[in-house]
Design a protein around this motif. Structure first.
Motif, mmCIF file in Angstrom:
data_model
loop_
_atom_site.group_PDB
_atom_site.id
_atom_site.type_symbol
_atom_site.label_atom_id
_atom_site.label_comp_id
_atom_site.label_asym_id
_atom_site.label_seq_id
_atom_site.Cartn_x
_atom_site.Cartn_y
_atom_site.Cartn_z
ATOM 1 N N ASP A 1 0.831 -1.199 0.000
ATOM 2 C CA ASP A 1 0.000 0.000 0.000
ATOM 3 C C ASP A 1 0.869 1.254 0.000
ATOM 4 O O ASP A 1 0.695 2.165 -0.795
ATOM 5 C CB ASP A 1 -0.864 -0.039 1.267
ATOM 6 C CG ASP A 1 -2.233 0.525 0.977
ATOM 7 O OD1 ASP A 1 -2.640 0.449 -0.201
ATOM 8 O OD2 ASP A 1 -2.865 1.039 1.914
ATOM 9 N N ASP A 2 1.845 1.282 0.942
ATOM 10 C CA ASP A 2 2.738 2.426 1.058
ATOM 11 C C ASP A 2 3.487 2.664 -0.243
ATOM 12 O O ASP A 2 3.581 3.802 -0.716
ATOM 13 C CB ASP A 2 3.766 2.182 2.183
ATOM 14 C CG ASP A 2 3.160 2.478 3.561
ATOM 15 O OD1 ASP A 2 2.058 3.071 3.594
ATOM 16 O OD2 ASP A 2 3.795 2.115 4.563
ATOM 17 N N GLY A 3 3.991 1.597 -0.802
ATOM 18 C CA GLY A 3 4.785 1.718 -2.020
ATOM 19 C C GLY A 3 3.968 2.302 -3.149
ATOM 20 O O GLY A 3 4.392 3.236 -3.837
ATOM 21 N N GLU A 4 2.768 1.760 -3.342
ATOM 22 C CA GLU A 4 1.916 2.207 -4.438
ATOM 23 C C GLU A 4 1.579 3.696 -4.292
ATOM 24 O O GLU A 4 1.628 4.440 -5.264
ATOM 25 C CB GLU A 4 0.638 1.361 -4.422
ATOM 26 C CG GLU A 4 -0.045 1.302 -5.756
ATOM 27 C CD GLU A 4 -1.389 0.582 -5.663
ATOM 28 O OE1 GLU A 4 -1.512 -0.330 -4.815
ATOM 29 O OE2 GLU A 4 -2.296 0.962 -6.416
ATOM 30 N N ASN A 5 1.249 4.109 -3.037
ATOM 31 C CA ASN A 5 0.877 5.506 -2.820
ATOM 32 C C ASN A 5 2.070 6.432 -2.899
ATOM 33 O O ASN A 5 1.943 7.578 -3.308
ATOM 34 C CB ASN A 5 0.185 5.653 -1.469
ATOM 35 C CG ASN A 5 -1.239 5.136 -1.569
ATOM 36 O OD1 ASN A 5 -2.017 5.630 -2.371
ATOM 37 N ND2 ASN A 5 -1.541 4.109 -0.806
ATOM 38 N N LEU A 6 3.227 5.911 -2.469
ATOM 39 C CA LEU A 6 4.416 6.748 -2.523
ATOM 40 C C LEU A 6 4.707 7.164 -3.958
ATOM 41 O O LEU A 6 5.129 8.293 -4.216
ATOM 42 C CB LEU A 6 5.624 6.010 -1.928
ATOM 43 C CG LEU A 6 6.903 6.840 -1.985
ATOM 44 C CD1 LEU A 6 6.807 8.033 -1.041
ATOM 45 C CD2 LEU A 6 8.127 6.009 -1.663
ATOM 46 N N ILE A 7 4.440 6.239 -4.899
ATOM 47 C CA ILE A 7 4.660 6.567 -6.300
ATOM 48 C C ILE A 7 3.856 7.817 -6.668
ATOM 49 O O ILE A 7 4.349 8.718 -7.348
ATOM 50 C CB ILE A 7 4.242 5.374 -7.202
ATOM 51 C CG1 ILE A 7 5.233 4.235 -7.052
ATOM 52 C CG2 ILE A 7 4.152 5.788 -8.651
ATOM 53 C CD1 ILE A 7 6.618 4.554 -7.569
ATOM 54 N N GLN A 8 2.596 7.842 -6.210
ATOM 55 C CA GLN A 8 1.758 9.011 -6.500
ATOM 56 C C GLN A 8 2.369 10.263 -5.886
ATOM 57 O O GLN A 8 2.447 11.310 -6.527
ATOM 58 C CB GLN A 8 0.327 8.798 -5.970
ATOM 59 C CG GLN A 8 -0.358 7.555 -6.518
ATOM 60 C CD GLN A 8 -0.226 7.436 -8.036
ATOM 61 O OE1 GLN A 8 -0.326 8.426 -8.762
ATOM 62 N NE2 GLN A 8 0.025 6.215 -8.498
ATOM 63 N N GLY A 9 2.808 10.147 -4.615
ATOM 64 C CA GLY A 9 3.437 11.271 -3.920
ATOM 65 C C GLY A 9 4.676 11.733 -4.658
ATOM 66 O O GLY A 9 4.903 12.934 -4.869
ATOM 67 N N PHE A 10 5.472 10.760 -5.092
ATOM 68 C CA PHE A 10 6.712 11.083 -5.807
ATOM 69 C C PHE A 10 6.394 11.836 -7.087
ATOM 70 O O PHE A 10 7.010 12.844 -7.417
ATOM 71 C CB PHE A 10 7.495 9.802 -6.106
ATOM 72 C CG PHE A 10 8.541 9.975 -7.174
ATOM 73 C CD1 PHE A 10 9.756 10.594 -6.864
ATOM 74 C CD2 PHE A 10 8.314 9.580 -8.478
ATOM 75 C CE1 PHE A 10 10.713 10.782 -7.846
ATOM 76 C CE2 PHE A 10 9.263 9.776 -9.457
ATOM 77 C CZ PHE A 10 10.469 10.381 -9.150
ATOM 78 N N LYS A 11 5.375 11.330 -7.810
ATOM 79 C CA LYS A 11 5.056 11.937 -9.097
ATOM 80 C C LYS A 11 4.558 13.367 -8.909
ATOM 81 O O LYS A 11 4.899 14.261 -9.686
ATOM 82 C CB LYS A 11 4.017 11.103 -9.837
ATOM 83 C CG LYS A 11 4.645 9.811 -10.345
ATOM 84 C CD LYS A 11 3.822 9.140 -11.408
ATOM 85 C CE LYS A 11 4.665 8.061 -12.059
ATOM 86 N NZ LYS A 11 3.872 7.137 -12.859
ATOM 87 N N ARG A 12 3.746 13.534 -7.831
ATOM 88 C CA ARG A 12 3.221 14.865 -7.573
ATOM 89 C C ARG A 12 4.375 15.821 -7.244
ATOM 90 O O ARG A 12 4.455 16.929 -7.787
ATOM 91 C CB ARG A 12 2.259 14.785 -6.389
ATOM 92 C CG ARG A 12 1.435 16.020 -6.210
ATOM 93 C CD ARG A 12 0.211 15.670 -5.382
ATOM 94 N NE ARG A 12 -0.440 16.894 -4.943
ATOM 95 C CZ ARG A 12 -1.390 16.919 -4.025
ATOM 96 N NH1 ARG A 12 -1.778 15.779 -3.441
ATOM 97 N NH2 ARG A 12 -1.948 18.043 -3.688
ATOM 98 N N ALA A 13 5.276 15.373 -6.350
ATOM 99 C CA ALA A 13 6.425 16.194 -5.980
ATOM 100 C C ALA A 13 7.241 16.525 -7.220
ATOM 101 O O ALA A 13 7.649 17.671 -7.445
ATOM 102 C CB ALA A 13 7.280 15.451 -4.961
ATOM 103 N N ASN A 14 7.462 15.523 -8.031
ATOM 104 C CA ASN A 14 8.287 15.701 -9.232
ATOM 105 C C ASN A 14 7.638 16.688 -10.210
ATOM 106 O O ASN A 14 8.312 17.547 -10.771
ATOM 107 C CB ASN A 14 8.489 14.338 -9.893
ATOM 108 C CG ASN A 14 9.590 14.374 -10.945
ATOM 109 O OD1 ASN A 14 10.571 15.102 -10.776
ATOM 110 N ND2 ASN A 14 9.417 13.621 -12.018
ATOM 111 N N ASN A 15 6.299 16.583 -10.374
ATOM 112 C CA ASN A 15 5.595 17.480 -11.294
ATOM 113 C C ASN A 15 5.679 18.930 -10.820
ATOM 114 O O ASN A 15 5.976 19.834 -11.612
ATOM 115 C CB ASN A 15 4.117 17.088 -11.412
ATOM 116 C CG ASN A 15 3.969 15.819 -12.225
ATOM 117 O OD1 ASN A 15 4.899 15.443 -12.957
ATOM 118 N ND2 ASN A 15 2.836 15.144 -12.088
#
Lengths: 743, 306
Positions: free
Chosen positions: A623-637
């Motif tokens: 769960d953490d991993g999957e959501n972190l991807i979203q967080g990472f992408k948002r931060a990156n964008n």
């Protein structure tokens, strides 16, 4: 509902083609009948050495009449349009009807096809089938144009029902259909007629022909194992041979024979191969000693002396065959015990590939390479080099010349006889593996070193001469070789950088291709290169090489050579990455996960790469991993947009003293904690711990995005927060290139 | 005829008698060194063209690499083949063949006779065909081939070719284990001779020459000469300036092709031809064979209008 029986009786059909031919006969005839409007309840096809047969039951007696209406052009349309319509519908202008349509008067064609008798359709379909039969190889005979696998002699084609049987008339270049056939060539050569399938099968059996191949195979296996069992022995199972032998006989008679004592000392594989390849004999083994002691041959004949003459003849032939094998074995042993030098010498006359030199040249390269690779796979470099030098020696032996399929195995026997180390002998056999995806991977370190060296030499060689696989063409089985390297590396957990090895060997090949001028330079360069172990040090090596070369070639040429070498090695590595993706996909790891890991440094260490990919796949499944991807992408964008807009890079350290919000402070703490764990874990290549630590920042990241406005009015706050996002990005990217992850 | 033959020559004589009775012209061996009976122009060239043909003959054959100084029980550098070629192949060729086995004392009711797939190809002759090797109790006793192509030409009509390896077949029938022990003439005759008496010494002499003594430079030169002469013969105009007749010299040219082929075999036995060169040499002989076939089909025997 009549039944149909077809038999195509010919001279002996090669065993390997029979099963496929029976299937083809069934498919072509049934497809043809169905296409012409007939139906049937069941179909079965059979083959013996002299016949193909097809039985159809519940066939419709005729095809149904059909009526089709087609709408054509308007009345008054150009003649061209009307003629085209007539052609398509297969009618004449007088046949057209004129009907009223919404838009006016329109031509209509009514196409009526009367039903046809089954016999007419069968005759047509069978003739077409015979004339277009997909034999792997077919031939003409006599002075006719007809082609069949061997001369075709007669055709049964009968339709039968309660009222009786009726021949479907057919004439193919003078061969007319009938209702009669012949039995066994010697035991029942006379012609007889049949009335339907059951009658056909029963009469054939009376005429010493077993129609069904599986029945013949079962009978052979049953009799063979029974006869062996009675002597306390067992038949060595060989399904391929059983199927082949069942295709060589119409009336199998199993005979158990003796092998003369003088041959029992030959390696069992030699006995087995010689008996199978030359004589189609089964091997019979003593289960206590595992030695091959007898053989089984399958005759096609019953004789008054119960096969005594036949068996005696077969034993005599076997004696001569094995005398040859023994002669080879003893000659080979003499050479092996003396150190195999003549074999190695003669390999210099064997061309491996005209641009890649002789087998001997190849062995020199593999020996050097095996020595280099040895430490990485835990092998003794001396033994690895020695094994590589003798691993192909058996290719010159008399036994392998006679039985190429024994290559490697004979090498092992001969190396053992030469008194070489057991690990060297094992490598002679095992270095060819793995051949296929299900083949076992060697684990003995010396075998692994030679196997890797062999395959890498092949791959780099064909890369250096630009003979890479393209599309479906892979004549040198390079994909298989690359997969072999991948499996050898992964299944033995070999952690080693491939790129310098590729560069080394590519360079050696290039030196060869470009002639002796470079040979000496390249050898030295290669050695230095491997010691340096780094691509960017190659330039220095070349500098040294140039200074040492007697012929002072120009600097430009060396630079070009270096660039070409790097490009080829990099291209080969990416070929490996492609093969690895296919390999891991089969193991359930997504291609984007592998891409994220390939983008990281150290991607030429496949074991490390796969470890990283597995850890990432595992993390992303949480769960953490999957959501972190979203967080990472948002931060990156957000970061990317801000960096583009502001024209700066936000990588200067964020400072906690500017943190206002609790969520902001919590993120600082989470990142600090993760950093503390990730750096040492990555240094220890413990990807699992690093990725778990990475995933652990997810709640802090989520809370941050919920509670904190990044683009704050205060420029100080905004800059600090962007720098904080950059910490998220850097932390994530230190583990894998998450920008490559899809979704 | 039902009784067993007693000597090697009796088997040959019975085959001659049998095939003569089936309408074959009994020819004599070709007077040149060849590797197999197929090289005889009565097979290679006569398989081409549309004219009917039926011939049978013994052909002494040489395979230098198979020499074993007369010591191996069944390998020889010089041996005999019996060859039958019938064009077009008759529908009962298998039965005719089985009849020949009966004639030489193989009783089909006691033995296991089988037709096992064996496709034939001669890269040097540019020829191929489909057929079998015939097994008697597990031993190959003959090759049975329906010629499909010779010298690059489709065979129309198709010829049926039978080749018997005479020594091996005779050893089997006579119950001999070593070829040198085989009675050559009748063992009851005043001067009984074995195969050893006739051939042991020559096997030794030729094995030594083939393997170690033959001068490879001379052989290479002979190969080149034969190749050049073959081409030169075929380059001559069809019309003979002396007689004014149309004379295409297909046979003299083919003799040179046969020579080149045998010289290649000798060079091979001397071990001076590498794997890559091998293909090139075979290709050169094939080129000659094809050129000879081209010439033969323009002759009357080759089916061209006279």
């Amino acid at each position: 509902m009549p039944d149909l029986l077809i038999e195509l009786f010919s001279e002996e059909i090669p065993a390997r083609m029979q099963t496929r031919a029976a299937d083809d006969l069934k498919k072509l005839v049934t497809d043809g009948l169905v296409e012409a409007g007939l139906t049937y309840a069941g179909a079965a096809a059979f083959s013996t050495p002299r016949r193909l047969a097809l039985s159809l039951d519940g066939l419709s007696a005729e095809s149904k009449a059909t009526r089709e209406e087609r709408k054509g052009p308007k009345v008054g349309a150009p003649d061209k349009a009307i003629d085209g319509f007539l052609r398509g519908a297969g009618v004449t202008r007088e046949d057209l009807e004129i009907r009223d349509d919404k838009k006016g008067q329109v031509y209509f064609a009514v196409i009526e096809k009367p039903g046809r008798l089954a016999a007419d359709i069968i005759a047509e379909v069978l003739e077409k089938t015979i004339r277009n039969f997909p034999w792997p190889k077919s031939m003409r005979w006599g002075d006719g144009p007809l082609k069949w696998v061997r001369p075709l002699h007669s055709i049964i084609c009968i339709l039968s029902d309660e009222a009786g049987a009726q021949v479907v008339p057919l004439d193919i270049d003078g061969i007319t259909s009938g209702d009669s056939t012949r039995g066994h060539r010697f035991l029942a050569p006379d012609a007889f007629s049949v009335t339907g399938f059951d009658d056909y099968e029963a009469k054939l059996k009376r005429a010493h022909v077993i129609l069904r191949a599986d029945e013949r195979a079962e009978l052979i296996w049953h009799d063979a194992t029974n006869q062996a069992f009675a002597l306390g022995l067992e038949v060595v199972e060989d399904r391929g041979l059983l199927a082949e032998v069942a295709g060589l006989v119409e009336w199998p008679v199993v005979l158990l024979g003796q092998i003369a004592d003088t041959f029992l000392g030959l390696p069992p594989e030699v006995l087995q191969t010689s008996m199978k390849e030359h004589q189609k004999f089964f091997s019979v083994r003593n289960p206590k000693t595992s030695r091959i002691e007898r053989f089984v041959t399958v005759a096609n004949m019953e004789t008054a002396d119960h096969g005594a003459t036949i068996l005696a003849g077969n034993q005599k032939v076997l004696f001569a065959r094995l005398a040859d094998a023994k002669f080879f074995w003893e000659n080979d042993l003499r050479v092996a015990k003396a150190g195999m030098d003549p074999w190695l010498e003669s390999l210099s006359n064997v061309t491996f590939h005209n641009k890649l030199g002789s087998q001997k040249d190849r062995i020199e390269r593999i020996a050097a390479l095996a020595r280099e690779i040895a430490p990485a796979v835990g092998a003794d470099p001396e033994l690895a080099e020695q094994a590589a030098r003798v691993a192909k020696a058996d290719l010159s032996s008399e036994m392998v010349y006679e039985f190429p399929e024994l290559q490697g195995l004979m090498g092992r026997y001969y190396a053992t006889e030469a008194g070489l180390d057991a690990s060297v002998a094992a490598a002679c056999q095992e270095h060819y593996s793995p051949l296929g995806p299900s083949d076992d991977v060697p684990t003995a370190p010396v075998s692994v070193a030679v196997a890797l060296a062999d395959k890498i030499d092949t791959l780099t060689g064909f890369w250096a001469i630009d003979e890479k696989p393209t599309g479906s063409k892979d004549p040198f089985a390079l994909r298989r070789a690359a997969l072999g390297v991948i499996r050898l590396v992964l299944e033995n957990s070999v952690s080693s950088k491939l790129l310098p090895v590729f560069q080394l060997t590519v360079l050696k090949h290039m030196a060869r291709v470009r002639g002796s001028e470079y040979a000496m330079m390249a050898d030295k360069a290669a050695l230095a290169l491997i010691e340096a172990g780094k691509q960017n040090e190659a330039a220095r090596v070349f500098e040294a090489l140039r200074a040492e070369a007697a012929d002072t070639s120009d600097e430009e040429a060396n630079k070009k050579l270096l660039a070409a070498m790097n490009a080829m090695a990099a291209d080969l590595l990416s070929f490996f990455h492609d093969r690895l993706k296919v390999f891991l996909k089969d193991k359930g790891i997504r291609h984007d996960i592998i891409d994220a890991c390939i983008a990281m440094p150290g991607n030429d260490d496949l074991t490390l790469l796969v470890k990283r990919a597995e850890a990432l796949a595992e993390t992303l499944a949480t769960d953490d991993g999957e959501n972190l991807i979203q967080g990472f992408k948002r931060a990156n964008n957000i970061l990317t947009q801000a960096e583009e807009k502001d024209g700066v890079e936000y990588s200067y350290g964020a400072d906690i003293k500017f943190a206002e919000d609790d969520a902001e402070k919590a993120l600082f703490a989470a990142l600090d904690a993760a950093d503390a764990k990730i750096a040492p874990a990555m240094a220890a290549e413990d990807f699992s711990t690093a990725m778990t630590a990475m995933a652990a920042i997810r709640p802090a990241v989520d809370a941050f995005f919920t509670d904190v406005q990044v683009n704050a009015d205060s420029q100080v706050l905004r800059r600090n927060r962007l720098n904080l996002l950059s910490r998220i990005r850097n932390l994530c990217l230190s583990v894998a290139d998450l920008t490559k992850i899809e979704g | 005829m039902a009784d067993k033959p007693r000597s090697f020559q009796e088997i040959i004589l019975r085959l001659q008698t049998y095939w003569a009775s089936k309408g074959c012209a009994i020819l004599q061996p070709y007077d040149m060194e060849v590797g197999a009976g197929t090289f005889h122009p009565a097979t290679t060239l006569r398989a081409l063209g549309s004219k009917a043909w039926a011939a049978a003959y013994v052909q002494p054959s040489r395979r230098p690499t198979d020499g074993r100084y007369g010591e191996n029980p069944n390998r020889l550098q010089h041996y005999y083949q019996y060859q039958v070629l019938i064009k077009p192949s008759p529908p009962d060729l298998q039965e005719l063949y089985l009849g020949s086995l009966k004639a030489i004392g193989i009783d089909a009711s006691l033995h296991d006779i089988r037709f096992v797939e064996d496709d034939w190809e001669s890269p040097t002759l540019g020829a191929w065909g489909l057929g079998w090797e015939v097994w008697c109790d597990g031993m190959e006793v003959s090759q049975f081939t329906y010629f499909q192509q010779v010298g690059g030409y489709d065979c129309k009509p198709v010829s049926g070719e039978l080749t018997y390896g005479l020594e091996r077949l005779a050893m089997y029938i006579l119950g001999v284990d070593h070829v040198m022990d085989m009675p050559f003439n009748d063992p009851q005759s005043p001067s009984p001779l074995t195969y050893r008496d006739v051939f042991k010494q020559t096997e030794e002499e030729y094995a030594r020459w083939n393997f170690d003594v033959a001068d490879t430079d001379i052989l290479l030169q002979h190969f080149k000469d034969a190749e050049a002469e073959c081409q030169r013969i075929l380059e001559q105009p069809a019309e003979d300036p002396k007689t004014g007749k149309r004379i295409i010299m297909a046979h003299p040219a083919y003799d040179q092709c046969i020579k080149a082929s045998h010289l290649f075999n000798l060079l091979d036995a001397r071990g001076v031809i590498s794997v890559t060169e091998r293909q090139a040499y075979i290709g050169r002989v094939r080129t000659l064979a094809k050129a000879c076939a081209d010439a033969f089909v323009q002759t009357e025997a080759g089916g061209a209008a006279a």
